[in-house]
Design an enzyme around this catalytic site. Structure first.
Site, PDB file in Angstrom:
ATOM      1  N   ARG A 524      42.106  -1.801  71.896  1.00 52.25           N
ATOM      2  CA  ARG A 524      40.859  -2.162  71.208  1.00 52.25           C
ATOM      3  C   ARG A 524      39.878  -0.864  71.438  1.00 52.25           C
ATOM      4  NH1 ARG A 524      38.091  -6.821  73.513  1.00 52.25           N
ATOM      5  NH2 ARG A 524      38.794  -6.161  75.450  1.00 52.25           N
ATOM      6  N   SER A 588      45.542  -0.294  81.871  1.00 56.69           N
ATOM      7  CA  SER A 588      46.158  -1.511  82.805  1.00 56.69           C
ATOM      8  C   SER A 588      47.656  -1.119  83.164  1.00 56.69           C
ATOM      9  CB  SER A 588      46.037  -3.025  81.915  1.00 56.69           C
ATOM     10  OG  SER A 588      44.598  -3.103  81.419  1.00 56.69           O
ATOM     11  N   ASP A 642      42.080  -3.275  84.111  1.00 58.50           N
ATOM     12  CA  ASP A 642      41.809  -4.438  83.606  1.00 58.50           C
ATOM     13  C   ASP A 642      41.350  -5.656  84.662  1.00 58.50           C
ATOM     14  OD1 ASP A 642      44.341  -5.045  84.417  1.00 58.50           O
ATOM     15  OD2 ASP A 642      44.875  -6.143  82.470  1.00 58.50           O
TER      16      ASP A 642
END
Length: 901
Positions: A524, A588, A642
């Protein structure tokens, strides 16, 4: 004349549909906890939960009490793939003094007959399970116990009502123990109603059979009902056979409009006036008497036999069902009728014979019609339970009236098919239903008990005691300390990586920030606008891009070029290509950081395998790719995990949030640690967020004692064998795979899917975690579980679905408990750091497993509470930790940087 006389006995289809509706309402009443006490149709749970599946085997005894004779049987069931069985029986009379005497005498007689049978069959020194067919209404609370509610047919034994009949039989057998050794070896495993026996016998030959009907001296029906509809029994899983005891339908007046003067007269002269009114309109015990009463009245009115009333017509019970059946053999003309009437000293003319034959036909036809209406109600309920528009099913059927009457069966079938046109019904005649059936119930109970043992053995390693969980918490604590110490950090499995995030939001952050989020199969790009002051808010715009497998597992250069391509598309889309915005990069994967904007990849997880990345600085790789494209420039401020993003997002709402937890595809935790405890970073002042990377906990073998053979199989088949062992027991990416391995094992043992391992079950990864969440949902009926399994190409029975649900539950519960044990170690450490007796702290949480699984979050919270009782932990769901969180970290880093300058 006869038609006019018996007009009320002829029932149209509309009347029968109305009877069907009334019976459906009675069934619902009988199943409800509050309405059952006043219901006439008692809908008794039988605790028979499963039909035969063909794998039953062994030697069984059965005794059968309820008809005109008492029977003892030996049943051998062969597991030869042909579903064959062998039945040997012996009949014993039931003398009147026994069936109308006292309870002790009755059960002594049953025990005597059984032991005589064992002696003749030479069944000594064998421990044999016994099924007891007892064809009277009983209230059962388990399969091997039943309290007699009332005697029916012509039984009236004193002192038995309201007592447990299995117990009485056991006591009677005990008495014989001294004189006859085999009495010790009889084990009463199941109490069965003859109707259930009929269904089970037919179910052995045809697995579609889920209804049993008896139409003989008595009448009754049973069928397989969904557990969720049976209020009288705990639990919603699976199905259970319900013994309707439909003979009492109408005892509350529900059929008064259909009962004739003859029905009323017959009832008044019976052993149990006002009771079993439906049975009295149907069963062979009463139809002959009904015919007698009609003929008597017709004769008195001069319509038959020239008005001459013989003694036979005045004698109760003189006309029996066998007479009625014989008179209805139309093929033999009127000769049978004439013969029978002459024997009864009635001297009939031809017209008399025709009229009497017609009376018999109307009476037995009404019986078949009423029976068909009630059966149609049961079939409709079954079809609606299954949510089918059309249903194929089999009805197992037994009873003298059905078998010996020349027209009965044909009439019944025809009317049932007319009343339920959307059910394709096969009627299967039961062979020795009450004897073989009791043995089948016992055989199924025996099989289920053996299966239960095997399933419990397979799932036992997933049941973690409080002691074991405490041990896990203490080991996690030890590993956390190793990761923080300079001399042990290099070999520690829990890496305890410093993130260089040294503060949480204070509300003064503001500005526009870009965030990138790479951590799974999607990537994203976000634009985040943060406002401070009174109108504090965070606005976000984002776009999601897919990462194809060939790029996840290609070269590092291709991966980062793809990322920059996506950023370019987004900047174009938002119209901000010229602005040099500060950027937070959520990455992450385990990184070793030397500062907030430097992150060296320790190793890929979650299915990524891009080459030339491990050991490299991901921020440099991103900068390089931006340079190669040469279209825009960005200020990369922070590389973020994350988990840290999750903590920051919740920290923006709640300043007490100092821990971040991800429980989704992967599993990880971060928390704010005192600088003085972090030996691998210079300085002792303040705090820094530590990314624990706890997924590697256990890679040194410290939790091998709780790893099962299934965990080992999942690990060996994974992309990174021997790595991330704790994550493989707690995260969504692997739970479905653990379930699949257990299902394969249970199928190999013949406990699931009829022992057939389907193609789809052989495929790795078919069991996604979302299926676990759906299967374990409390709101989901087993029918829907079966549908999910069918989508996965697994053709399951109702019993299979229960087992699959149980396996999913064991795997996800253990995952939540292990996660809770790890988290308890962290909150305990925070409490000791602060030096307080009692700690109040908030944990920011994200991840699909926590959010979507029906029980994971609850079990996790309960475990933390149990293992860290001095900590009051609040769990706060994070809103987009990896996007909003990355922007907030970037904003906090900018603020701290400006303060520093």
């Amino acid at each position: 004349q006869v038609d006019r006389y018996l007009y009320h006995m002829r029932l149209s289809d509309d009347v029968l549909l109305d009877v069907m509706t009334r019976f459906q309402a009675e069934m619902v009443k009988g199943l409800g906890k509050d309405t059952n006490p006043t219901a006439t149709v008692k809908m008794l749970p039988t605790f028979v939960r499963s039909l035969p599946d063909g794998s039953e085997k062994g030697d069984f005894l059965a005794v059968d009490l309820g008809g005109s004779q008492f029977r003892a049987h030996q049943v051998k069931v062969f597991d030869d793939g042909k579903q064959s069985s062998q039945l040997e029986s012996k009949f014993y009379p039931t003398p009147k003094e026994v069936i109308q005497g006292n309870g002790a005498e009755l059960f002594d007689y049953v025990a005597d007959c059984l032991l005589d049978f064992m002696e003749t069959k030479n069944l000594k020194n064998k421990k044999l399970p016994l099924g007891f067919t007892f064809s009277f209404p009983c209230k059962q609370t388990k399969l091997e116990e039943g309290v007699l509610l009332a005697w029916t047919k012509h039984f009236k034994v004193r002192g038995v009502q309201d007592t447990d009949v299995v117990n009485s039989l056991r006591k009677a057998l005990q008495k014989h123990k001294a004189s006859f050794a085999p009495a010790r070896d009889v084990d009463v495993l199941a109490l069965v109603n003859d109707t259930v026996g009929t269904m089970m016998t037919c179910g052995y030959d045809d697995q579609r059979c889920e209804v049993g009907v008896i139409i003989g001296t008595g009448t009754n029906a049973c069928y397989m009902e969904e557990m969720r509809h049976i209020d009288l029994v705990e639990g919603d899983e699976g199905r259970m056979c319900i013994n309707t005891e439909w003979g009492a339908f109408g005892d509350d007046g529900a059929l008064d409009d259909l009962r004739t003067e003859f029905d009323r007269e017959l009832d008044l002269g019976s052993l149990n006036p006002g009771k079993q009114l439906f049975e009295k309109m149907i069963s062979s015990l009463y139809l002959g008497e009904l015919v007698r009463l009609i003929l008597l009245k017709m004769t008195k009115e001069g319509l038959l036999f020239n008005g001459k009333v013989s003694t036979a017509l005045l004698t109760k019970g003189k006309i029996e069902m066998k007479h009625v059946s014989a008179m209805e053999k139309y093929k033999e003309g009127l000769s049978n009728t004439k013969e029978i009437l002459t024997e009864l000293n009635l001297f009939p003319s031809e017209e008399d014979c025709i009229a009497v034959q017609h009376v018999c036909t109307i009476v037995s036809f009404r019986s078949a019609n009423l029976c068909a209406a009630a059966l149609a109600a049961i079939l409709t309920r079954l079809r609606e339970n299954k949510k089918l528009l059309r249903m194929r099913t089999t009805v197992g059927i037994d009873g003298g009236l059905y078998k010996t009457h020349p027209q009965y069966a044909k009439r019944l079938h025809k009317v049932v098919r007319r009343l339920v046109p959307n059910c394709d019904v096969r009627f299967l005649l039961s062979v020795s239903g009450s004897g073989k059936g009791a043995a089948m119930v016992t055989a199924v109970a025996y099989r289920l008990a053996a299966q239960r043992k095997q399933i419990d053995a397979a799932l036992a390693p997933f049941l973690l005691s409080l002691e074991t969980l405490r041990e896990v918490k203490n080991k996690m604590r030890t590993e956390l300390e190793y990761g923080l110490k300079r001399e042990t950090q290099a070999s520690a499995t829990v890496k305890m990586l410093p993130t260089y995030v040294c503060g949480t939001p204070d509300g003064t952050e503001k500005g526009k920030f870009l965030a990138l989020d790479l951590g799974g199969t999607n990537f994203r790009v976000l634009l985040v606008k943060i406002r401070s002051g009174r109108r504090r808010s965070v606005q976000m715009y984002n776009k999601i891009f897919a990462i194809p497998l060939e790029i996840m597992q290609g070269t590092g250069e291709e991966l980062f070029d793809h990322i920059v391509q996506c950023i370019a598309d987004f900047l174009e889309y938002m119209g901000i290509k010229g602005a040099r915005l500060p950027l937070g990069f959520t990455f992450s994967f385990p990184c070793r950081q030397a500062s907030i904007d430097k992150g060296t990849l320790v190793g890929w997880t979650k299915g990524f395998k891009a080459t030339d990345c491990e050991g490299e600085d991901v921020v440099d790789m991103l900068r390089e790719a931006i340079r190669r494209r040469n279209e825009f420039d960005l200020d990369i401020v922070a590389v973020v995990n994350d988990t840290v993003g999750t903590m920051m997002t919740c920290g923006y709402e709640d300043p007490n949030c100092e821990i971040g937890l991800i429980a989704g595809t992967g599993s990880n935790v971060c928390y704010m640690e005192d600088m003085k405890n972090i030996e691998i970073v210079e300085g002792n002042e303040g705090k820094m967020c530590i990314n624990t990377e706890w997924g590697g906990f256990g890679d040194n073998g410290c939790i091998d004692n709780i790893r099962t053979k299934y965990d080992k199989e999942v690990d060996e088949g994974s992309l990174n064998p021997g790595k991330q062992r704790y994550e493989k027991m707690t995260s969504g990416m692997y739970l479905g795979e653990i379930v699949r391995q257990i299902l394969i094992d249970l199928t190999k043992q013949g406990l699931l899917f009829r022992g057939q391992i389907s193609e789809s079950l052989r495929k790795r990864g078919i069991f996604e975690t979302k299926f676990l969440s759906q299967i374990e949902s409390d709101r989901l009926a087993l029918l829907q579980v079966r549908r999910i399994l069918q989508q996965l190409g697994l053709d399951s029975t109702c019993e299979d679905s229960i087992i699959v649900k149980e396996v999913c539950g064991a795997v996800s519960k253990r995952a939540a408990q292990l996660c809770g044990a790890g988290l308890a170690a962290i909150v305990e450490k925070k409490r000791e750091n602060r030096g307080v007796e009692h700690l109040q702290i908030t944990v920011g949480v994200d991840g699909t497993l926590y959010k979507l699984h029906p029980h994971f979050s609850r079990v996790l919270r309960e475990t933390v509470k149990e293992l860290a009782p001095q900590c009051d932990v609040t769990f706060m769901l994070s809103e987009d930790g990896s996007g909003k969180g990355a922007a907030l970290i970037t904003a906090v880093a900018k603020r701290l940087h400006n303060v520093g300058q």
